[in-house]
Enzyme design. Sequence first.
Site, PDB file in Angstrom:
ATOM      1  N   ARG A 123     157.382 -30.650   6.786  1.00 51.54           N
ATOM      2  CA  ARG A 123     155.960 -30.744   7.119  1.00 51.54           C
ATOM      3  C   ARG A 123     155.286 -31.825   6.282  1.00 51.54           C
ATOM      4  NH1 ARG A 123     153.352 -25.093   6.560  1.00 51.54           N
ATOM      5  NH2 ARG A 123     155.267 -24.380   5.614  1.00 51.54           N
ATOM      6  N   ARG A 151     147.999 -34.888  14.128  1.00 56.73           N
ATOM      7  CA  ARG A 151     148.990 -34.961  13.058  1.00 56.73           C
ATOM      8  C   ARG A 151     149.810 -36.240  13.146  1.00 56.73           C
ATOM      9  NH1 ARG A 151     149.252 -29.150  11.748  1.00 56.73           N
ATOM     10  NH2 ARG A 151     150.767 -28.763  10.116  1.00 56.73           N
ATOM     11  N   ARG A 165     153.911 -16.339   5.349  1.00 55.93           N
ATOM     12  CA  ARG A 165     154.326 -17.067   6.558  1.00 55.93           C
ATOM     13  C   ARG A 165     155.780 -17.448   6.398  1.00 55.93           C
ATOM     14  NH1 ARG A 165     150.289 -21.944   7.832  1.00 55.93           N
ATOM     15  NH2 ARG A 165     152.220 -22.948   8.422  1.00 55.93           N
ATOM     16  N   ARG A 190     150.953 -18.900  -0.964  1.00 56.99           N
ATOM     17  CA  ARG A 190     149.975 -18.530   0.053  1.00 56.99           C
ATOM     18  C   ARG A 190     150.298 -17.189   0.725  1.00 56.99           C
ATOM     19  NH1 ARG A 190     148.612 -23.548   3.843  1.00 56.99           N
ATOM     20  NH2 ARG A 190     150.639 -23.255   4.778  1.00 56.99           N
ATOM     21  N   LYS A 210     142.732 -26.643   2.756  1.00 54.22           N
ATOM     22  CA  LYS A 210     141.999 -26.910   3.995  1.00 54.22           C
ATOM     23  C   LYS A 210     141.501 -25.615   4.653  1.00 54.22           C
ATOM     24  CE  LYS A 210     144.797 -29.061   6.388  1.00 54.22           C
ATOM     25  NZ  LYS A 210     145.371 -28.733   7.666  1.00 54.22           N
TER      26      LYS A 210
END
Length: 230
Positions: free
Chosen positions: A174, A88, A162, A127, A13
């Site tokens: 999540r 969300r 992160r 990531r 995204k």
Amino acid sequence: MNIVFFGPNGSGKGTQGAIIKERYKIPHIETGVIFRDNISQGTELGEKAKAYIDRGALVPDEITIPMVLNRLKGEDCTNGWLLDGFPRNVRQAVRLNEALTREGIDVDVCIEITLKRETAKKRIMGRRLCLNDNNHPNNINIEAIKPNGDRCRICGGELKKRDDDQDEAAIDQRHDIYYDSKNGTRAAIQYFKDLSDKRGIPAIVELDGGRSVEEVTKELIEKLGKLSLK
Ligand code: AMP
């Protein structure tokens, strides 16, 4: 053009969002980024949000909803926006739609990048964040956006992991929220699909995120191009 952008963490995204932002000259509003910026600046909002973010839980709606609705009133939002990471859950979707309706605006497009949960998890763990620019995607597990050694592939900036991306329990939490089709994010997507069925708007754009970044981008641009929107 007002766009809500959905996809599980790890679906690409951020990468596709950066492309939409450039192409349509609209701000890419990422709730996760707003929270992380507040945490690094040590604001009161950041302090309140940190504990939730660290364990992958949602920051309470009482904090998140006003923050987003306020951000959408920004001067840079008059020609549209790309909202990423919000809504969300169903409550956030309803509140967003109600607030926009009061202002006489609509969500024009709802984009969903679909991806298997296991694939999404692997990507998240690879990531890396560019300290110079959040819109510089880098991922050690995706060939097309591999960093240049240990530096950002776009600007050569320093990269960082992160914290919540390396914690498997936080990732699972999540994803539990995202893939929950009763109250979670998939239910929020369904809310926009139902609106679309009823009123013909927002347009629904679905993309298979299991393919290469280029393939997803190509389909995204083609599908958006076919919509006759402002
Ligand atoms: P993200 O960068 O989208 O993965 O978001 C990171 C974290 O910020 C999430 O795990 C939540 O703790 C928090 N967050 C982001 N967006 C929302 C939202 N719409 N509602 C509540 N919490 C959020």
